[in-house]
Design a protein around this motif. Structure first.
Motif, PDB file in Angstrom:
ATOM      1  N   THR A 169       0.807  -1.229   0.000  1.00  0.00           N
ATOM      2  CA  THR A 169       0.000   0.000   0.000  1.00  0.00           C
ATOM      3  C   THR A 169       0.835   1.271   0.000  1.00  0.00           C
ATOM      4  N   ASP A 170       2.137   1.132   0.194  1.00  0.00           N
ATOM      5  CA  ASP A 170       3.018   2.299   0.196  1.00  0.00           C
ATOM      6  C   ASP A 170       3.573   2.514  -1.215  1.00  0.00           C
ATOM      7  N   PHE A 171       3.426   3.706  -1.731  1.00  0.00           N
ATOM      8  CA  PHE A 171       3.820   4.028  -3.097  1.00  0.00           C
ATOM      9  C   PHE A 171       5.286   3.706  -3.368  1.00  0.00           C
ATOM     10  N   PHE A 172       6.181   4.146  -2.496  1.00  0.00           N
ATOM     11  CA  PHE A 172       7.609   3.984  -2.755  1.00  0.00           C
ATOM     12  C   PHE A 172       8.068   2.546  -2.539  1.00  0.00           C
ATOM     13  N   GLU A 173       7.408   1.830  -1.631  1.00  0.00           N
ATOM     14  CA  GLU A 173       7.690   0.401  -1.484  1.00  0.00           C
ATOM     15  C   GLU A 173       7.292  -0.341  -2.756  1.00  0.00           C
ATOM     16  N   LEU A 174       6.174   0.063  -3.346  1.00  0.00           N
ATOM     17  CA  LEU A 174       5.712  -0.574  -4.570  1.00  0.00           C
ATOM     18  C   LEU A 174       6.661  -0.278  -5.733  1.00  0.00           C
ATOM     19  N   MET A 175       7.135   0.954  -5.815  1.00  0.00           N
ATOM     20  CA  MET A 175       8.054   1.323  -6.881  1.00  0.00           C
ATOM     21  C   MET A 175       9.350   0.515  -6.780  1.00  0.00           C
ATOM     22  N   GLU A 176       9.855   0.357  -5.568  1.00  0.00           N
ATOM     23  CA  GLU A 176      11.092  -0.406  -5.387  1.00  0.00           C
ATOM     24  C   GLU A 176      10.851  -1.892  -5.629  1.00  0.00           C
ATOM     25  N   TYR A 177       9.704  -2.395  -5.195  1.00  0.00           N
ATOM     26  CA  TYR A 177       9.372  -3.803  -5.427  1.00  0.00           C
ATOM     27  C   TYR A 177       9.334  -4.088  -6.927  1.00  0.00           C
ATOM     28  N   SER A 178       8.679  -3.215  -7.663  1.00  0.00           N
ATOM     29  CA  SER A 178       8.575  -3.364  -9.113  1.00  0.00           C
ATOM     30  C   SER A 178       9.955  -3.313  -9.763  1.00  0.00           C
ATOM     31  N   PHE A 179      10.769  -2.372  -9.342  1.00  0.00           N
ATOM     32  CA  PHE A 179      12.116  -2.204  -9.904  1.00  0.00           C
ATOM     33  C   PHE A 179      12.967  -3.453  -9.687  1.00  0.00           C
ATOM     34  N   TYR A 180      12.964  -3.981  -8.468  1.00  0.00           N
ATOM     35  CA  TYR A 180      13.805  -5.132  -8.165  1.00  0.00           C
ATOM     36  C   TYR A 180      13.314  -6.407  -8.845  1.00  0.00           C
ATOM     37  N   LYS A 181      12.012  -6.560  -8.969  1.00  0.00           N
ATOM     38  CA  LYS A 181      11.474  -7.729  -9.662  1.00  0.00           C
ATOM     39  C   LYS A 181      11.869  -7.713 -11.131  1.00  0.00           C
ATOM     40  N   LYS A 182      11.774  -6.550 -11.766  1.00  0.00           N
ATOM     41  CA  LYS A 182      12.153  -6.434 -13.177  1.00  0.00           C
ATOM     42  C   LYS A 182      13.657  -6.661 -13.343  1.00  0.00           C
ATOM     43  N   LEU A 183      14.433  -6.108 -12.423  1.00  0.00           N
ATOM     44  CA  LEU A 183      15.886  -6.255 -12.502  1.00  0.00           C
ATOM     45  C   LEU A 183      16.289  -7.720 -12.341  1.00  0.00           C
ATOM     46  N   GLU A 184      15.634  -8.406 -11.418  1.00  0.00           N
ATOM     47  CA  GLU A 184      15.904  -9.823 -11.190  1.00  0.00           C
ATOM     48  C   GLU A 184      15.584 -10.639 -12.438  1.00  0.00           C
ATOM     49  N   MET A 185      14.426 -10.338 -13.051  1.00  0.00           N
ATOM     50  CA  MET A 185      14.026 -11.071 -14.240  1.00  0.00           C
ATOM     51  C   MET A 185      14.975 -10.806 -15.402  1.00  0.00           C
ATOM     52  N   MET A 186      15.358  -9.533 -15.557  1.00  0.00           N
ATOM     53  CA  MET A 186      16.227  -9.179 -16.678  1.00  0.00           C
ATOM     54  C   MET A 186      17.642  -9.726 -16.488  1.00  0.00           C
ATOM     55  N   GLU A 187      18.024  -9.958 -15.229  1.00  0.00           N
ATOM     56  CA  GLU A 187      19.321 -10.580 -14.967  1.00  0.00           C
ATOM     57  C   GLU A 187      19.294 -12.040 -15.403  1.00  0.00           C
ATOM     58  N   ASN A 188      18.160 -12.681 -15.204  1.00  0.00           N
ATOM     59  CA  ASN A 188      18.006 -14.079 -15.614  1.00  0.00           C
ATOM     60  C   ASN A 188      17.867 -14.203 -17.129  1.00  0.00           C
ATOM     61  N   TYR A 189      17.299 -13.164 -17.760  1.00  0.00           N
ATOM     62  CA  TYR A 189      17.112 -13.161 -19.207  1.00  0.00           C
ATOM     63  C   TYR A 189      17.712 -11.873 -19.774  1.00  0.00           C
ATOM     64  N   PRO A 190      19.044 -11.788 -19.830  1.00  0.00           N
ATOM     65  CA  PRO A 190      19.701 -10.538 -20.224  1.00  0.00           C
ATOM     66  C   PRO A 190      19.325 -10.047 -21.610  1.00  0.00           C
ATOM     67  N   ASN A 191      18.943 -10.936 -22.506  1.00  0.00           N
ATOM     68  CA  ASN A 191      18.558 -10.501 -23.847  1.00  0.00           C
ATOM     69  C   ASN A 191      17.333  -9.596 -23.818  1.00  0.00           C
ATOM     70  N   ILE A 192      16.444  -9.826 -22.847  1.00  0.00           N
ATOM     71  CA  ILE A 192      15.255  -8.983 -22.730  1.00  0.00           C
ATOM     72  C   ILE A 192      15.663  -7.570 -22.324  1.00  0.00           C
ATOM     73  N   PHE A 193      16.589  -7.459 -21.394  1.00  0.00           N
ATOM     74  CA  PHE A 193      17.081  -6.151 -20.974  1.00  0.00           C
ATOM     75  C   PHE A 193      17.733  -5.421 -22.150  1.00  0.00           C
ATOM     76  N   ASP A 194      18.587  -6.130 -22.887  1.00  0.00           N
ATOM     77  CA  ASP A 194      19.249  -5.535 -24.043  1.00  0.00           C
ATOM     78  C   ASP A 194      18.250  -5.158 -25.130  1.00  0.00           C
ATOM     79  N   PHE A 195      17.235  -5.982 -25.299  1.00  0.00           N
ATOM     80  CA  PHE A 195      16.189  -5.702 -26.286  1.00  0.00           C
ATOM     81  C   PHE A 195      15.470  -4.395 -25.961  1.00  0.00           C
TER      82      PHE A 195
END
Length: 208
Positions: free
Chosen positions: A86-112
Protein backbone atom coordinates in the motif's frame (compact mmCIF):
# COMPACT_ATOMS: atom_id res chain seq x y z
CA UNK A 1 3.05 -17.61 -19.48
CA UNK A 2 0.92 -17.54 -22.66
CA UNK A 3 0.08 -14.36 -24.52
CA UNK A 4 -2.15 -14.99 -27.51
CA UNK A 5 -1.27 -13.69 -30.93
CA UNK A 6 -3.74 -11.85 -33.07
CA UNK A 7 -6.80 -14.05 -33.59
CA UNK A 8 -5.98 -14.19 -37.30
CA UNK A 9 -2.53 -15.65 -36.58
CA UNK A 10 -2.38 -19.36 -35.97
CA UNK A 11 1.06 -20.74 -35.06
CA UNK A 12 1.77 -23.90 -33.03
CA UNK A 13 3.00 -23.09 -29.55
CA UNK A 14 6.50 -24.49 -30.09
CA UNK A 15 6.97 -22.40 -33.24
CA UNK A 16 5.57 -19.34 -31.51
CA UNK A 17 8.09 -19.65 -28.68
CA UNK A 18 10.91 -20.19 -31.17
CA UNK A 19 9.92 -17.03 -33.08
CA UNK A 20 9.77 -14.99 -29.86
CA UNK A 21 13.17 -16.19 -28.64
CA UNK A 22 14.83 -15.75 -32.02
CA UNK A 23 13.36 -12.27 -32.43
CA UNK A 24 14.42 -11.08 -28.97
CA UNK A 25 17.91 -12.41 -29.63
CA UNK A 26 18.22 -10.66 -33.01
CA UNK A 27 16.69 -7.33 -31.94
CA UNK A 28 18.78 -7.28 -28.74
CA UNK A 29 22.01 -7.60 -30.72
CA UNK A 30 21.24 -5.21 -33.56
CA UNK A 31 19.47 -1.91 -34.08
CA UNK A 32 16.12 -2.34 -35.77
CA UNK A 33 17.32 -1.41 -39.27
CA UNK A 34 20.21 -3.87 -39.04
CA UNK A 35 18.19 -6.78 -37.64
CA UNK A 36 17.73 -9.43 -40.33
CA UNK A 37 14.50 -11.38 -40.76
CA UNK A 38 16.39 -14.29 -42.34
CA UNK A 39 18.38 -14.68 -39.12
CA UNK A 40 15.19 -14.74 -37.06
CA UNK A 41 13.57 -17.27 -39.38
CA UNK A 42 16.65 -19.51 -39.46
CA UNK A 43 17.06 -19.45 -35.67
CA UNK A 44 13.36 -20.20 -35.26
CA UNK A 45 13.71 -23.04 -37.75
CA UNK A 46 11.07 -21.70 -40.10
CA UNK A 47 11.16 -20.08 -43.52
CA UNK A 48 11.26 -16.31 -43.96
CA UNK A 49 8.16 -16.56 -46.16
CA UNK A 50 6.24 -18.24 -43.30
CA UNK A 51 7.42 -15.58 -40.88
CA UNK A 52 6.17 -12.85 -43.20
CA UNK A 53 2.95 -14.76 -43.86
CA UNK A 54 2.07 -14.50 -40.18
CA UNK A 55 3.42 -11.01 -39.43
CA UNK A 56 3.34 -9.29 -42.85
CA UNK A 57 6.27 -6.99 -42.04
CA UNK A 58 9.30 -6.46 -39.83
CA UNK A 59 7.46 -3.65 -38.06
CA UNK A 60 4.51 -5.89 -37.16
CA UNK A 61 6.88 -8.55 -35.83
CA UNK A 62 8.77 -6.00 -33.73
CA UNK A 63 5.52 -4.56 -32.36
CA UNK A 64 4.35 -8.02 -31.33
CA UNK A 65 7.67 -8.88 -29.66
CA UNK A 66 7.83 -5.52 -27.86
CA UNK A 67 4.29 -5.95 -26.54
CA UNK A 68 5.04 -9.54 -25.51
CA UNK A 69 8.18 -8.56 -23.57
CA UNK A 70 6.45 -5.67 -21.78
CA UNK A 71 3.45 -7.81 -20.85
CA UNK A 72 5.79 -10.56 -19.66
CA UNK A 73 7.64 -8.10 -17.44
CA UNK A 74 4.38 -6.82 -15.96
CA UNK A 75 3.18 -10.39 -15.29
CA UNK A 76 6.38 -11.07 -13.34
CA UNK A 77 5.97 -7.90 -11.29
CA UNK A 78 2.25 -8.18 -10.60
CA UNK A 79 2.41 -11.36 -8.55
CA UNK A 80 0.43 -12.29 -5.46
CA UNK A 81 2.37 -9.83 -3.28
CA UNK A 82 2.14 -6.85 -5.60
CA UNK A 83 -1.34 -5.63 -4.67
CA UNK A 84 -0.73 -6.20 -0.96
CA UNK A 85 1.70 -3.26 -0.94
CA UNK A 86 0.00 0.00 0.00
CA UNK A 87 3.02 2.30 0.20
CA UNK A 88 3.82 4.03 -3.10
CA UNK A 89 7.61 3.98 -2.76
CA UNK A 90 7.69 0.40 -1.48
CA UNK A 91 5.71 -0.57 -4.57
CA UNK A 92 8.05 1.32 -6.88
CA UNK A 93 11.09 -0.41 -5.39
CA UNK A 94 9.37 -3.80 -5.43
CA UNK A 95 8.57 -3.36 -9.11
CA UNK A 96 12.12 -2.20 -9.90
CA UNK A 97 13.81 -5.13 -8.16
CA UNK A 98 11.47 -7.73 -9.66
CA UNK A 99 12.15 -6.43 -13.18
CA UNK A 100 15.89 -6.25 -12.50
CA UNK A 101 15.90 -9.82 -11.19
CA UNK A 102 14.03 -11.07 -14.24
CA UNK A 103 16.23 -9.18 -16.68
CA UNK A 104 19.32 -10.58 -14.97
CA UNK A 105 18.01 -14.08 -15.61
CA UNK A 106 17.11 -13.16 -19.21
CA UNK A 107 19.70 -10.54 -20.22
CA UNK A 108 18.56 -10.50 -23.85
CA UNK A 109 15.26 -8.98 -22.73
CA UNK A 110 17.08 -6.15 -20.97
CA UNK A 111 19.25 -5.53 -24.04
CA UNK A 112 16.19 -5.70 -26.29
CA UNK A 113 14.38 -3.01 -24.30
CA UNK A 114 17.47 -0.79 -24.13
CA UNK A 115 18.02 -1.11 -27.87
CA UNK A 116 14.38 -0.16 -28.48
CA UNK A 117 14.48 2.76 -26.08
CA UNK A 118 17.50 4.34 -27.79
CA UNK A 119 16.67 3.38 -31.38
CA UNK A 120 16.10 6.41 -33.62
CA UNK A 121 14.15 4.48 -36.25
CA UNK A 122 10.69 6.00 -36.70
CA UNK A 123 8.91 2.63 -36.65
CA UNK A 124 10.52 1.73 -33.33
CA UNK A 125 9.82 5.14 -31.78
CA UNK A 126 6.17 4.84 -32.81
CA UNK A 127 5.86 1.41 -31.18
CA UNK A 128 7.70 2.40 -27.98
CA UNK A 129 5.78 5.67 -27.58
CA UNK A 130 2.45 3.95 -28.23
CA UNK A 131 3.15 1.46 -25.46
CA UNK A 132 4.29 4.24 -23.12
CA UNK A 133 1.02 6.12 -23.74
CA UNK A 134 -0.95 2.95 -23.05
CA UNK A 135 0.80 2.50 -19.71
CA UNK A 136 -0.16 6.06 -18.74
CA UNK A 137 -3.79 5.02 -19.22
CA UNK A 138 -3.34 1.83 -17.17
CA UNK A 139 -1.64 3.59 -14.27
CA UNK A 140 -4.82 3.99 -12.18
CA UNK A 141 -5.22 0.23 -11.89
CA UNK A 142 -1.50 -0.28 -11.25
CA UNK A 143 -1.60 1.92 -8.12
CA UNK A 144 -5.18 1.20 -7.08
CA UNK A 145 -4.27 -0.02 -3.56
CA UNK A 146 -1.80 2.72 -2.73
CA UNK A 147 -2.48 4.81 0.39
CA UNK A 148 -2.63 8.27 -1.19
CA UNK A 149 -3.19 9.92 2.19
CA UNK A 150 0.56 9.77 2.84
CA UNK A 151 1.18 12.36 0.13
CA UNK A 152 1.32 16.05 0.90
CA UNK A 153 -1.82 17.90 -0.14
CA UNK A 154 -0.14 19.73 -3.02
CA UNK A 155 1.57 16.61 -4.44
CA UNK A 156 0.06 14.70 -7.36
CA UNK A 157 1.06 11.04 -7.61
CA UNK A 158 1.06 11.20 -11.40
CA UNK A 159 3.60 14.05 -11.30
CA UNK A 160 5.92 11.99 -9.08
CA UNK A 161 5.64 9.01 -11.43
CA UNK A 162 6.60 11.23 -14.34
CA UNK A 163 9.53 12.69 -12.41
CA UNK A 164 10.81 9.19 -11.56
CA UNK A 165 10.40 8.16 -15.21
CA UNK A 166 12.27 11.23 -16.48
CA UNK A 167 15.03 10.69 -13.93
CA UNK A 168 15.43 7.04 -14.94
CA UNK A 169 15.44 7.92 -18.63
CA UNK A 170 17.99 10.68 -18.00
CA UNK A 171 20.23 8.17 -16.25
CA UNK A 172 20.07 5.78 -19.21
CA UNK A 173 20.62 8.58 -21.72
CA UNK A 174 23.67 9.87 -19.84
CA UNK A 175 25.22 6.40 -19.84
CA UNK A 176 24.59 6.14 -23.56
CA UNK A 177 26.14 9.55 -24.25
CA UNK A 178 29.24 8.60 -22.28
CA UNK A 179 29.35 5.14 -23.91
CA UNK A 180 29.23 3.63 -20.42
CA UNK A 181 27.81 0.15 -19.99
CA UNK A 182 24.72 -0.05 -17.76
CA UNK A 183 25.83 -1.51 -14.43
CA UNK A 184 23.31 -3.32 -12.23
CA UNK A 185 24.86 -2.30 -8.90
CA UNK A 186 25.05 1.34 -9.96
CA UNK A 187 21.41 1.23 -11.10
CA UNK A 188 20.34 -0.12 -7.70
CA UNK A 189 22.36 2.53 -5.86
CA UNK A 190 20.97 5.36 -7.99
CA UNK A 191 17.38 4.12 -7.84
CA UNK A 192 17.48 3.83 -4.06
CA UNK A 193 18.79 7.40 -3.87
CA UNK A 194 16.00 8.67 -6.14
CA UNK A 195 13.32 6.95 -4.07
CA UNK A 196 14.59 8.55 -0.85
CA UNK A 197 14.73 11.96 -2.51
CA UNK A 198 11.24 11.76 -4.00
CA UNK A 199 9.82 10.40 -0.76
CA UNK A 200 11.18 13.43 1.10
CA UNK A 201 9.54 15.69 -1.47
CA UNK A 202 6.21 13.85 -1.58
CA UNK A 203 5.25 12.49 1.84
CA UNK A 204 3.88 14.20 4.90
CA UNK A 205 6.40 14.42 7.70
CA UNK A 206 4.76 11.71 9.82
CA UNK A 207 5.36 9.12 7.06
CA UNK A 208 9.05 9.85 6.53
Amino acid sequence: MIIRMNKNINIPEDKREAIINASINEFSKHEYKHAILENIANNANISKSLLLYHFKSKKNLYAYIYDYVCQYLESIVEDSDFYKITDFFELMEYSFYKKLEMMENYPNIFDFLLKGYFDENEDVKEIVNKYRDKKQIDITNYFKNIDASKFKYDINMQDIIQMITYTSEGYLQSRKNMSVKIDKEDMIKQYSKWMKMFKQISYKEEYL
